[in-house]
Design a protein around this motif. Structure first.
Motif, short mmCIF file in Angstrom:
data_model
loop_
_atom_site.label_atom_id
_atom_site.label_comp_id
_atom_site.label_asym_id
_atom_site.label_seq_id
_atom_site.Cartn_x
_atom_site.Cartn_y
_atom_site.Cartn_z
N MET A 1 12.48 8.94 -0.76
CA MET A 1 13.55 8.74 -1.60
C MET A 1 13.77 7.14 -1.30
SD MET A 1 14.08 11.82 -2.36
CE MET A 1 15.66 12.05 -3.05
N ILE A 2 13.95 6.64 -2.63
CA ILE A 2 14.33 5.12 -2.65
C ILE A 2 15.65 4.98 -3.16
CG2 ILE A 2 13.62 2.95 -3.72
CD1 ILE A 2 10.60 4.35 -4.17
N ARG A 3 16.60 4.07 -2.57
CA ARG A 3 17.97 3.81 -3.01
C ARG A 3 17.78 2.61 -3.68
NH1 ARG A 3 22.16 5.69 -0.40
NH2 ARG A 3 20.97 5.58 1.47
N HIS A 4 18.22 2.43 -4.83
CA HIS A 4 18.09 1.31 -5.91
C HIS A 4 19.48 1.22 -6.47
CE1 HIS A 4 16.67 -1.89 -8.39
NE2 HIS A 4 17.13 -1.14 -9.52
N ASP A 5 20.21 0.12 -6.37
CA ASP A 5 21.11 -0.24 -7.07
C ASP A 5 22.39 0.95 -7.23
OD1 ASP A 5 23.03 -1.91 -8.59
OD2 ASP A 5 22.16 -1.22 -10.46
N GLY A 6 22.39 1.66 -5.90
CA GLY A 6 23.42 2.62 -5.71
C GLY A 6 22.96 3.97 -6.09
N LEU A 7 21.76 4.09 -6.48
CA LEU A 7 21.49 5.46 -7.23
C LEU A 7 20.25 5.78 -6.18
CD1 LEU A 7 21.37 4.85 -10.93
CD2 LEU A 7 23.08 6.18 -9.33
N VAL A 8 19.85 6.85 -6.03
CA VAL A 8 18.63 7.52 -5.21
C VAL A 8 17.50 7.97 -6.29
CG1 VAL A 8 17.78 9.07 -3.23
CG2 VAL A 8 20.13 8.03 -3.35
N TYR A 9 16.46 7.55 -6.06
CA TYR A 9 15.35 7.81 -6.81
C TYR A 9 14.38 8.80 -5.94
CZ TYR A 9 16.95 4.77 -10.51
OH TYR A 9 17.76 4.06 -11.15
N GLU B 1 0.88 -1.09 -0.05
CA GLU B 1 0.12 0.14 0.10
C GLU B 1 0.89 1.24 -0.08
OE1 GLU B 1 -3.38 0.18 -0.10
OE2 GLU B 1 -3.38 -1.81 -0.34
N SER B 2 0.36 2.28 -0.92
CA SER B 2 1.44 3.47 -0.85
C SER B 2 1.44 4.20 0.58
CB SER B 2 0.88 4.40 -2.10
OG SER B 2 -0.40 4.76 -1.91
N ALA B 3 0.24 4.02 1.19
CA ALA B 3 0.32 4.82 2.51
C ALA B 3 1.35 4.29 3.49
CB ALA B 3 -1.28 4.67 3.17
N ASP B 4 1.53 2.91 3.26
CA ASP B 4 2.61 2.21 4.16
C ASP B 4 3.91 2.81 3.81
OD1 ASP B 4 0.59 0.70 5.51
OD2 ASP B 4 0.85 -1.00 4.38
N LEU B 5 3.92 3.26 2.55
CA LEU B 5 5.29 3.62 2.10
C LEU B 5 5.50 5.42 2.52
CD1 LEU B 5 5.88 2.19 -1.59
CD2 LEU B 5 6.98 1.44 0.46
N PHE B 6 4.54 5.80 2.13
CA PHE B 6 4.50 7.37 2.47
C PHE B 6 4.47 7.81 3.69
CE2 PHE B 6 4.00 7.15 -2.18
CZ PHE B 6 5.00 7.91 -2.48
N ARG B 7 3.60 7.04 4.54
CA ARG B 7 3.39 7.32 6.10
C ARG B 7 2.83 9.03 6.12
NH1 ARG B 7 8.62 4.19 8.54
NH2 ARG B 7 8.00 1.99 7.84
#
Length: 60
Positions: free
Chosen positions: A38-46, A26-32
């Motif tokens: 910000m999401i770190r993926h494979d050394g990059l920040v999105y 659920e997006s609400a669980d991610l955004f709180r």
């Protein structure tokens, strides 16, 4: 808290794997209560943002 709700996404094609292999978050669980995370993926920040229209935008 992770909640699996595969019935909500019947319109999504899941041809390569059975629905039980996909985790729904659920997006609400991610955004709180925030509108941007910000999401770190494979050394990059999105940046994942909820727009005023309620849509999601992902930027590098």
């Amino acid at each position: 808290m992770m909640i699996e709700k595969p019935d909500n996404f019947k319109h999504v094609s899941l041809q390569s794997e059975p629905a039980s292999q996909h985790r729904i978050v659920e997006s609400a669980d991610l955004f709180r209560g925030m509108n941007e995370i910000m999401i770190r993926h494979d050394g990059l920040v999105y940046r994942l943002k909820i727009t005023r229209q309620g849509k999601l935008i992902l930027n590098k």
